[in-house]
Design a protein around this motif. Structure first.
Motif, PDB file in Angstrom:
ATOM      1  N   GLY A 185       0.820  -1.304  -0.077  1.00 49.68           N
ATOM      2  CA  GLY A 185      -0.088  -0.085  -0.170  1.00 49.68           C
ATOM      3  C   GLY A 185       0.889   1.216  -0.124  1.00 49.68           C
ATOM      4  O   GLY A 185       0.574   2.181  -0.683  1.00 49.68           O
ATOM      5  N   LEU A 186       1.960   1.138   0.933  1.00 48.06           N
ATOM      6  CA  LEU A 186       2.893   2.469   1.003  1.00 48.06           C
ATOM      7  C   LEU A 186       3.279   2.532  -0.366  1.00 48.06           C
ATOM      8  O   LEU A 186       3.716   3.863  -0.971  1.00 48.06           O
ATOM      9  CB  LEU A 186       3.811   2.275   2.002  1.00 48.06           C
ATOM     10  CG  LEU A 186       3.443   2.230   3.296  1.00 48.06           C
ATOM     11  CD1 LEU A 186       4.406   1.922   4.479  1.00 48.06           C
ATOM     12  CD2 LEU A 186       2.746   3.764   3.791  1.00 48.06           C
ATOM     13  N   ARG A 187       3.909   1.604  -1.062  1.00 49.24           N
ATOM     14  CA  ARG A 187       4.502   1.577  -2.504  1.00 49.24           C
ATOM     15  C   ARG A 187       3.702   2.107  -3.536  1.00 49.24           C
ATOM     16  O   ARG A 187       4.056   3.210  -4.186  1.00 49.24           O
ATOM     17  CB  ARG A 187       5.192   0.533  -2.886  1.00 49.24           C
ATOM     18  CG  ARG A 187       6.417   0.435  -3.640  1.00 49.24           C
ATOM     19  CD  ARG A 187       7.613   1.346  -3.103  1.00 49.24           C
ATOM     20  NE  ARG A 187       8.464   1.663  -4.201  1.00 49.24           N
ATOM     21  CZ  ARG A 187       8.090   2.794  -4.994  1.00 49.24           C
ATOM     22  NH1 ARG A 187       6.949   3.678  -5.004  1.00 49.24           N
ATOM     23  NH2 ARG A 187       9.043   3.154  -6.005  1.00 49.24           N
ATOM     24  N   ALA A 188       2.433   1.370  -3.514  1.00 44.93           N
ATOM     25  CA  ALA A 188       1.394   1.946  -4.478  1.00 44.93           C
ATOM     26  C   ALA A 188       1.125   3.456  -4.238  1.00 44.93           C
ATOM     27  O   ALA A 188       1.077   4.208  -5.139  1.00 44.93           O
ATOM     28  CB  ALA A 188       0.249   1.105  -4.138  1.00 44.93           C
ATOM     29  N   ALA A 189       0.946   4.000  -2.942  1.00 46.85           N
ATOM     30  CA  ALA A 189       0.836   5.325  -2.790  1.00 46.85           C
ATOM     31  C   ALA A 189       1.726   6.294  -3.256  1.00 46.85           C
ATOM     32  O   ALA A 189       1.499   7.093  -4.063  1.00 46.85           O
ATOM     33  CB  ALA A 189       0.328   5.592  -1.299  1.00 46.85           C
ATOM     34  N   LEU A 190       3.125   5.954  -3.050  1.00 41.42           N
ATOM     35  CA  LEU A 190       3.968   6.820  -3.684  1.00 41.42           C
ATOM     36  C   LEU A 190       3.804   6.820  -4.956  1.00 41.42           C
ATOM     37  O   LEU A 190       4.414   7.953  -5.699  1.00 41.42           O
ATOM     38  CB  LEU A 190       5.489   6.343  -3.132  1.00 41.42           C
ATOM     39  CG  LEU A 190       5.671   6.535  -1.513  1.00 41.42           C
ATOM     40  CD1 LEU A 190       7.046   5.875  -1.201  1.00 41.42           C
ATOM     41  CD2 LEU A 190       5.706   8.248  -1.373  1.00 41.42           C
ATOM     42  N   ASP A 199       3.543   9.923  -7.619  1.00 46.56           N
ATOM     43  CA  ASP A 199       4.553  10.336  -8.456  1.00 46.56           C
ATOM     44  C   ASP A 199       3.889  10.494  -9.825  1.00 46.56           C
ATOM     45  O   ASP A 199       4.256  11.304 -10.649  1.00 46.56           O
ATOM     46  CB  ASP A 199       5.529   9.065  -8.931  1.00 46.56           C
ATOM     47  CG  ASP A 199       6.644   8.960  -7.846  1.00 46.56           C
ATOM     48  OD1 ASP A 199       6.696   9.805  -7.097  1.00 46.56           O
ATOM     49  OD2 ASP A 199       7.084   7.887  -7.657  1.00 46.56           O
ATOM     50  N   ILE A 200       2.845   9.786 -10.299  1.00 48.50           N
ATOM     51  CA  ILE A 200       2.180  10.017 -11.666  1.00 48.50           C
ATOM     52  C   ILE A 200       1.144  10.875 -11.429  1.00 48.50           C
ATOM     53  O   ILE A 200       0.380  11.330 -12.632  1.00 48.50           O
ATOM     54  CB  ILE A 200       1.771   8.749 -12.443  1.00 48.50           C
ATOM     55  CG1 ILE A 200       0.779   8.096 -11.634  1.00 48.50           C
ATOM     56  CG2 ILE A 200       2.700   7.937 -12.680  1.00 48.50           C
ATOM     57  CD1 ILE A 200       0.110   6.822 -11.962  1.00 48.50           C
ATOM     58  N   GLY A 201       0.846  11.797 -10.324  1.00 49.48           N
ATOM     59  CA  GLY A 201      -0.018  12.956 -10.280  1.00 49.48           C
ATOM     60  C   GLY A 201      -1.583  12.515  -9.913  1.00 49.48           C
ATOM     61  O   GLY A 201      -2.505  13.159 -10.242  1.00 49.48           O
ATOM     62  N   ILE A 238       6.275   9.321   2.318  1.00 51.70           N
ATOM     63  CA  ILE A 238       4.599   9.465   2.237  1.00 51.70           C
ATOM     64  C   ILE A 238       4.544  10.934   2.948  1.00 51.70           C
ATOM     65  O   ILE A 238       3.630  11.508   2.325  1.00 51.70           O
ATOM     66  CB  ILE A 238       4.068   8.246   3.160  1.00 51.70           C
ATOM     67  CG1 ILE A 238       4.297   6.915   2.527  1.00 51.70           C
ATOM     68  CG2 ILE A 238       2.566   8.839   3.478  1.00 51.70           C
ATOM     69  CD1 ILE A 238       3.219   6.625   1.431  1.00 51.70           C
ATOM     70  N   HIS A 239       4.971  11.213   4.116  1.00 49.72           N
ATOM     71  CA  HIS A 239       4.603  12.302   4.684  1.00 49.72           C
ATOM     72  C   HIS A 239       5.253  13.574   4.154  1.00 49.72           C
ATOM     73  O   HIS A 239       4.604  14.600   4.067  1.00 49.72           O
ATOM     74  CB  HIS A 239       5.371  12.515   6.294  1.00 49.72           C
ATOM     75  CG  HIS A 239       4.865  11.341   7.144  1.00 49.72           C
ATOM     76  ND1 HIS A 239       3.510  11.201   7.216  1.00 49.72           N
ATOM     77  CD2 HIS A 239       5.490  10.327   7.868  1.00 49.72           C
ATOM     78  CE1 HIS A 239       3.314  10.236   8.268  1.00 49.72           C
ATOM     79  NE2 HIS A 239       4.307   9.828   8.470  1.00 49.72           N
ATOM     80  N   ARG A 240       6.225  13.638   3.031  1.00 49.85           N
ATOM     81  CA  ARG A 240       6.635  14.588   2.458  1.00 49.85           C
ATOM     82  C   ARG A 240       5.803  14.974   1.079  1.00 49.85           C
ATOM     83  O   ARG A 240       5.593  15.897   0.704  1.00 49.85           O
ATOM     84  CB  ARG A 240       8.089  14.243   1.896  1.00 49.85           C
ATOM     85  CG  ARG A 240       9.209  14.540   2.907  1.00 49.85           C
ATOM     86  CD  ARG A 240      10.587  14.351   2.384  1.00 49.85           C
ATOM     87  NE  ARG A 240      10.411  14.610   1.082  1.00 49.85           N
ATOM     88  CZ  ARG A 240      11.550  14.180   0.080  1.00 49.85           C
ATOM     89  NH1 ARG A 240      12.372  13.313   0.558  1.00 49.85           N
ATOM     90  NH2 ARG A 240      11.666  14.592  -1.150  1.00 49.85           N
ATOM     91  N   ARG A 241       5.052  14.010   0.877  1.00 46.42           N
ATOM     92  CA  ARG A 241       3.889  14.209  -0.443  1.00 46.42           C
ATOM     93  C   ARG A 241       2.940  14.831  -0.023  1.00 46.42           C
ATOM     94  O   ARG A 241       2.057  14.611   0.936  1.00 46.42           O
ATOM     95  CB  ARG A 241       3.692  12.698  -0.869  1.00 46.42           C
ATOM     96  CG  ARG A 241       4.877  11.807  -1.339  1.00 46.42           C
ATOM     97  CD  ARG A 241       5.538  12.566  -2.683  1.00 46.42           C
ATOM     98  NE  ARG A 241       6.777  11.664  -2.568  1.00 46.42           N
ATOM     99  CZ  ARG A 241       6.992  10.840  -3.764  1.00 46.42           C
ATOM    100  NH1 ARG A 241       5.658  10.785  -4.733  1.00 46.42           N
ATOM    101  NH2 ARG A 241       7.909  10.176  -3.891  1.00 46.42           N
ATOM    102  N   GLU A 242       2.499  15.906  -0.701  1.00 49.21           N
ATOM    103  CA  GLU A 242       1.286  16.984  -0.465  1.00 49.21           C
ATOM    104  C   GLU A 242      -0.014  16.214  -1.020  1.00 49.21           C
ATOM    105  O   GLU A 242      -1.095  16.303  -0.457  1.00 49.21           O
ATOM    106  CB  GLU A 242       1.369  18.211  -1.044  1.00 49.21           C
ATOM    107  CG  GLU A 242       2.283  18.854  -0.289  1.00 49.21           C
ATOM    108  CD  GLU A 242       2.377  20.497  -0.685  1.00 49.21           C
ATOM    109  OE1 GLU A 242       1.618  20.617  -1.754  1.00 49.21           O
ATOM    110  OE2 GLU A 242       3.279  21.229  -0.141  1.00 49.21           O
ATOM    111  N   ASN A 243       0.457  15.387  -1.926  1.00 46.51           N
ATOM    112  CA  ASN A 243      -0.974  14.831  -2.474  1.00 46.51           C
ATOM    113  C   ASN A 243      -1.431  13.279  -1.966  1.00 46.51           C
ATOM    114  O   ASN A 243      -1.869  12.470  -2.648  1.00 46.51           O
ATOM    115  CB  ASN A 243      -0.925  14.735  -4.043  1.00 46.51           C
ATOM    116  CG  ASN A 243       0.303  13.831  -4.655  1.00 46.51           C
ATOM    117  OD1 ASN A 243       1.047  13.339  -3.611  1.00 46.51           O
ATOM    118  ND2 ASN A 243       0.149  13.797  -5.856  1.00 46.51           N
ATOM    119  N   ILE A 244      -0.670  13.037  -0.795  1.00 40.84           N
ATOM    120  CA  ILE A 244      -0.973  11.695  -0.075  1.00 40.84           C
ATOM    121  C   ILE A 244      -1.712  12.003   1.341  1.00 40.84           C
ATOM    122  O   ILE A 244      -0.825  12.837   2.025  1.00 40.84           O
ATOM    123  CB  ILE A 244       0.148  10.633   0.066  1.00 40.84           C
ATOM    124  CG1 ILE A 244       0.761  10.240  -1.265  1.00 40.84           C
ATOM    125  CG2 ILE A 244      -0.015   9.472   0.934  1.00 40.84           C
ATOM    126  CD1 ILE A 244       2.091   9.416  -1.382  1.00 40.84           C
TER     127      ILE A 244
END
Lengths: 146, 333, 580, 120
Positions: free
Chosen positions: C155-160, C164-166, C206-212
């Motif tokens: 799940g974590l890897r899928a979210a990242l 990445d692809i927006g 994950i925490h660094r990503r604004e869209n997650i």
């Protein structure tokens, strides 16, 4: 009374219901592998065996087919988890529609997966033989003849 | 009763400890072969026999005795024998080598001496200090005996300032080159078989020999030491056609020799199998290990085959013929 | 209805069909049908010339339906749909007849009979297309957001990767902490990084990503809507409920570890532990391996506990759990690296350290691990005798000799079992396989798609996998999601059920039969009738046989179409010389 | 019933002097053995690895019959040091069963000959 009679040299006519994603693929494979089965076997593909209307089965016998074989997906069905049970129920309903007119053994289901070419050919040959015997001595089950 | 492993190995171990060899022989028998060759005593480069060629006639005689003992009532008394052997060198009593045979095996060492001289190599000999390498004790797992022997040999070589050894048989080659450095980490003496030395030196043939031979590789040379090509090169150079047996080179089949002391009957059976394989090939059979030769010869009577040591062929072509060719020795074939 | 104008195109397939079926005779028979304006035989109908010819004929002869009799529709259905479209005809006015796989190739010994069968098959195709309705694909808008259920490694890897692809991600995790099973694992192959280390890095990202958005201690409560536009309700940790709109859902709920029953291989005795407990022991040991204050000198591993067996529970686990042989070989490697004098006995059925993991098996063997092979029928026995653990096993490799191992520790190599997920199954209507894991549409060809459009599965929720395989399937789910959501819309097959409101008297049978809750009650002309949601309907037709009034039909497979096809198939060729 | 004899494993230095755990049980060694001894070396080694002391000692004759010809070892796919292993078994028996070297100055510590490494 079951009116289906076959003269000695005629093969029983069988209508097969297959499913687009699974059993039809298995039947294709039987052809690709050049496994011979009678030319009187004809296949009609539908999305899922749980969607076969019992009325169609009755209709097939009335129009001259000697038997109907449902090539079900078994456990492989992608649509409904209890596909086998549902299909079995459809077979039962069809048999009720037959009443006294047709022998209940004229409809049969078997699980054919997408690589089950050999078991398709075997099942269809067995069914064809059973139908031939059935037509010669209606009322007796094919198994009793042996 | 088979030959008791326990007491037989006990005798070997005791012999090494007390008499510095598994089958102690008189010094005279070790050095007899040098008569008239005027090999200098000592030097940087030493021809080291490890007594193997000299021992074979005695082993032959011993095996003959042992084969008689195998499954006889005498085996019960091997324990007493071992006890007795600590005080009296039993093997000296039991084994009386045939002097003709002894001379023939000595002849191979004389061949080798001439070959090395023809190749222009200067070397000496240690005479009474040309000790047994402990090969049999090593194979039988007598580790303490091997360590004792290795230290004795090493000390001897060191005090004689030896830098380089030329060995003559596979067993001694393996012991000196591969086993000793594992036991004695500071062992830094270069060890080469005379066949490797001759091949390295690019010795030139003086005469061609028109002959077919079948090589019987020694397991030790071929598989343990990876030495397969030099004997073939030396034979090919003198015009000899080499016929390869089905099992040869890297996959050579054992002659059965290692079983000689404990299981003589088995040894004979293996040798019989091997001699059939070798005779299936055209030509004379050539060996490069005195034990292989002895064991194969033992099963050859009654068969139309010739078995010769490789040095017998080499000396005929690489060495000048003299009126008194010491290489010939006495014919054993 | 005005009289149909049909075209029939018979393919020779370069001899594959025409060698065993008389295609010219077929054409001549078919040509006699009054509805057929064109009947042609082509060497290769799928060739550019063949396709162009169909287009020309459709336009010139003003055809309103075509039949292509060639190979299996699995090969060229989409080819000829596109051809039909290019000719300006509705693509559902084209019917494919399988003349190769199900006729010429199956009946190579009787050309006459095969030709007769071919004729019946084409007639059925004509019957079907005569009654075909023009249908439009269902175009549905898609939202560029995804819901990922389960914040384990998949799940974590899928979210990242989605990020990445927006594609925006709502990541929902049931537990208090993200990380799943991997969080507890010690050193892992091949670089000996600890599980916690791997998860920490993923979480930082994950925490660094604004869209997650990561919701822990959260649970999916409800799902409505359809592919491209789902509405979901999620219960949060503070018992608040939040509503989200997403275009697709990725299920990555993971597995449970098999817990041995009491007494199974001595489970319950002191010193009999599972592989994961042993991993923890290893991870927490520094120089010596101790258990209960006692130094461990002999470890015996028993493989396939809860995998590939049928005997111990009412729920058999017939599958191989895939990761355990490699994990145990790795544990053996770590053990011997800590202390090479520890004796390790591996009691196995088959060693399945496939691919790169074979190196681990080799390493374990070279480091002194002894592998003993036992038969499923005579499994090892574990007993406590005088305070010692005694393992008895019949070793096949020693010719069935019974071996007794006095062990300090017995490690049960437990497999994976499906996670108990009844609630989620119910909400998402996810298909569950016989083994209890989620089912994909096709193991090989559609490995992460489910029959629920827009819902993908990945990781160990769909079956046992090792970590690399879990992440691989997560990436597959991500690419399917990206392909679906980033285009902005999706076209769906229009083969859905439709209700004839005039005939319907609302008994509710169809609604009960529908596995996807696609049928509801509505009012039509003042009476209660059934209505089908075309977006939710999967088109399997389960409702069709349940209708007592024959009032429900599946597009493309209507009662009339099927019955007329049956009529065509039943007709004897011999009596029909004049009108095919 | 074969009991794993841990003391035997320690004395033999299984894994160090005696190293056959890499064995894949393919049987190439048995097939190639010119002695046609079924037991050597695959099953014998397995007995050793599993610490089945009784079985090993029952087969003393096989252990001393080996000619160390290395045919098996050269063809072993797992690169087991078969010859050195046989030697180390002999060494074990000489020391601990026959007690041939009981006067050995190295009787307590293991022999300086590192069997497993001799041919590395």
């Amino acid at each position: 009374m079951d009116k289906h009679d076959l003269s000695q040299n005629k093969q029983p006519k069988i209508l097969v219901f297959s499913t687009n994603n699974i059993s039809d693929v298995g039947i294709d494979l039987a052809g690709s592998s050049h496994m011979d089965y009678p030319t009187t076997v004809q296949v009609l593909a539908v999305p899922c065996s749980s969607g076969i209307n019992p009325v169609w089965i009755l209709h097939a016998l009335e129009t001259g087919f000697d038997g109907v074989f449902i090539a079900a997906d078994g456990g492989d069905c992608p649509y409904v988890p209890n596909c086998t049970e549902r299909t079995a129920k459809i077979v039962e309903q069809a048999q009720q529609l037959f009443g006294a007119k047709y022998d209940a053994r004229r409809v049969k289901m078997g699980a054919i997966c997408s690589v089950c070419s050999e078991s398709f050919v075997n099942l269809i040959k067995q069914f064809s033989k059973a139908l031939a015997e059935l037509s010669q001595s209606p009322g007796k089950s094919p198994e009793e003849e042996h | 009763m088979p030959i008791p492993i326990n007491d037989t190995l006990g005798i070997f171990a005791d012999n090494i400890r007390i008499r510095k060899s598994v089958l102690p022989i008189a010094e005279r028998k070790v050095t007899d072969w040098t008569k008239g060759l005027k090999i200098p005593a000592g030097g940087d480069t030493i021809l080291y026999t490890g007594q193997m060629y000299q021992l074979v006639p005695i082993i032959n005689s011993m095996s003959h005795q042992m084969a008689k003992y195998e499954n006889s009532w005498i085996t019960k008394y091997f324990g007493i024998g071992r006890w007795l052997n600590r005080f009296i060198n039993l093997s000296a009593f039991m084994a009386h080598s045939d002097p003709i045979e002894q001379a023939a095996y000595d002849g191979k060492l004389r061949n080798i001496t001439l070959l090395l001289r023809s190749a222009g190599i200067e070397f000496g000999y240690l005479y009474e200090k040309d000790f047994y390498s402990g090969a049999l004790a090593y194979d039988e797992g007598l580790d303490q005996a091997v360590e004792t022997q290795a230290n004795l040999v090493y000390q001897t070589l060191k005090s004689a300032n030896v830098k380089r050894l030329i060995t003559v048989d596979p067993h001694t080659t393996k012991m000196m080159r591969t086993v000793f450095p594992k036991i004695i980490p500071e062992f830094n003496i270069k060890v080469q078989s005379y066949l490797e030395v001759l091949a390295d030196r690019k010795i030139k043939p003086l005469k061609q020999i028109d002959l077919d031979v079948t090589i019987h590789d020694s397991c030790i040379y071929a598989r343990h030491e990876g030495m397969i090509e030099p004997p073939r090169l030396l034979l090919r150079q003198i015009g000899i056609r080499i016929q390869e047996a089905e099992l040869s080179g890297k996959i050579t089949q054992c002659c059965g020799g290692p079983l000689e002391s404990l299981f003589p009957t088995k040894a004979t059976n293996i040798a019989k199998k091997r001699i059939v394989e070798l005779s299936d090939c055209a030509g004379e059979i050539v060996t490069m290990c005195p034990l292989c030769m002895a064991n194969l010869k033992r099963v050859s009577p009654g068969r139309k085959i010739t078995i010769r040591d490789i040095s017998d062929y080499l000396v005929q072509s690489y060495c000048p013929t003299t009126s008194k060719n010491p290489g010939k020795g006495k014919k054993i074939d | 209805m005005t009289k149909r104008r049909l075209g029939v195109f018979i393919c020779q397939c370069g001899g594959n069909i025409s060698d065993f079926v008389d295609t010219e005779q077929l054409r001549q028979s078919i040509e006699k049908n009054s509805l057929v304006m064109v009947a042609q035989v082509n060497m290769f109908t799928c060739s550019d010339a063949g396709q162009q010819n169909i287009i020309t004929e459709i336009i010139n002869k003003n055809l309103d339906g075509i039949v292509v009799a060639s190979c299996s529709p699995k090969l060229h259905l989409n080819t000829f749909r596109a051809v039909t479209r290019r000719a300006g005809l509705n693509e559902y006015q084209y019917v494919h007849v399988n003349l190769r796989e199900q006729c010429s190739w199956a009946h190579t010994h009787d050309k006459k009979a095969a030709t007769e069968k071919g004729l019946r098959l084409i007639r059925a195709g004509i019957a079907k297309v005569s009654l075909a309705n023009s249908l439009e694909k269902l175009r549905v808008k898609t939202l560029p957001h995804a819901l990922v259920i389960g914040a384990g490694v998949a799940g974590l890897r899928a979210a990242l990767a989605l990020s990445d692809i927006g594609v925006g991600v709502h990541l929902v995790e049931k537990n208090h902490h993200a990380g799943g099973m991997v969080l507890q694992w010690g050193k892992m192959f091949p670089n000996d990084k600890k599980g916690s280390y791997v998860i920490k890095h993923l979480l930082n990202e994950i925490h660094r990503r604004e869209n997650i958005t990561l919701f822990t201690n959260a649970e999916l409560l409800e799902k409505t809507g359809h592919i491209g536009d789902f509405s979901v309700k999620v219960r949060l940790g503070n018992n608040d409920t939040i509503s989200l709109k997403v275009g697709s859902i990725i299920v990555a709920t993971g597995f449970d570890t098999y817990i041995p029953q009491s007494g199974e291989y001595g489970y319950g005795l002191t010193g009999v532990i599972t592989l994961s407990e042993y991993e923890e022991l290893l991870a927490s040991s520094m120089e010596t391996l101790q258990y209960n204050g006692k130094e461990i000198k002999t470890v015996t591993y028993i493989y396939c506990v809860g995998s590939r067996e049928n005997t111990k529970t009412d729920k058999p686990h017939l599958y191989c759990s895939r990761y355990c042989c490699s994990a145990t070989s790795h544990a053996a490697k770590c053990t011997s690296e800590m202390n090479p004098d520890i004796r390790q006995f591996h009691l196995f059925r088959d060693v399945r350290t496939y691919g790169k993991y074979e190196q681990l098996y080799e390493k374990a063997r070279n480091n002194g691990s002894i592998f003993l092979r036992f038969d499923e029928k005579s499994p090892p026995q574990v007993k406590e005798e005088k305070g010692r653990l005694i393992v008895r096993v019949k070793d096949i490799l020693t010719g069935g000799e019974e071996i007794e191992i006095d062990s300090d520790l017995v490690v049960l190599v437990t497999g994976m079992v499906p996670r108990e997920n009844a609630g989620l199954v119910n909400i998402l209507k996810l298909p569950v396989g016989k083994d209890g894991f989620f089912n994909e549409i096709h193991t090989k060809l559609r490995p992460v798609e489910t029959v629920i459009d827009g819902v993908f599965i990945c990781g160990t929720s769909q079956g046992p996998k090792n970590l690399a395989e879990s992440v691989t399937s997560a990436m597959a789910a991500v690419s399917k999601t990206g392909a679906l959501l980033l285009k902005g819309y999706v076209d769906l097959e229009p083969f859905v059920a439709k209700v004839n409101a005039d005939l319907c008297t609302w008994c509710g049978n169809c609604a009960k039969a529908c596995p996807y809750s696609a049928i509801e009650q509505t009012i039509f002309n003042g009476k209660q009738v059934a209505i089908v949601s075309p977006v939710l309907c999967k088109g399997e037709g389960a409702c069709v046989p349940t209708c007592p009034k024959q009032a429900i039909d599946l597009e493309g497979y209507t009662n009339r179409q099927i019955e007329s096809m049956i009529d065509a198939l039943a007709k004897e060729v011999i009596n029909e010389k004049t009108d095919a | 019933m074969l009991k794993v004899d841990n003391e035997f494993i320690e004395q033999l230095k299984v894994g160090k002097d005696f190293n056959a755990s890499a064995c894949l049980n393919c049987g190439s060694c048995t097939a190639l053995c010119p002695l046609d001894i079924e037991l050597l070396p695959r099953r014998l080694f397995r007995y050793v690895l599993m610490g089945a002391k009784k079985k090993v000692l029952e087969n003393t004759n096989s252990i001393y019959s080996c000619m160390l010809c290395k045919m098996c070892e050269d063809n072993c796919p797992a690169e087991v040091h078969i010859v050195e292993n046989v030697r180390s078994l002999r060494s074990y028996i000489n020391r601990n069963v026959y007690r041939l070297e009981k006067d050995s100055p190295v009787k307590k510590s293991r022999s300086k000959i590192n069997h497993a490494n001799t041919y590395k």
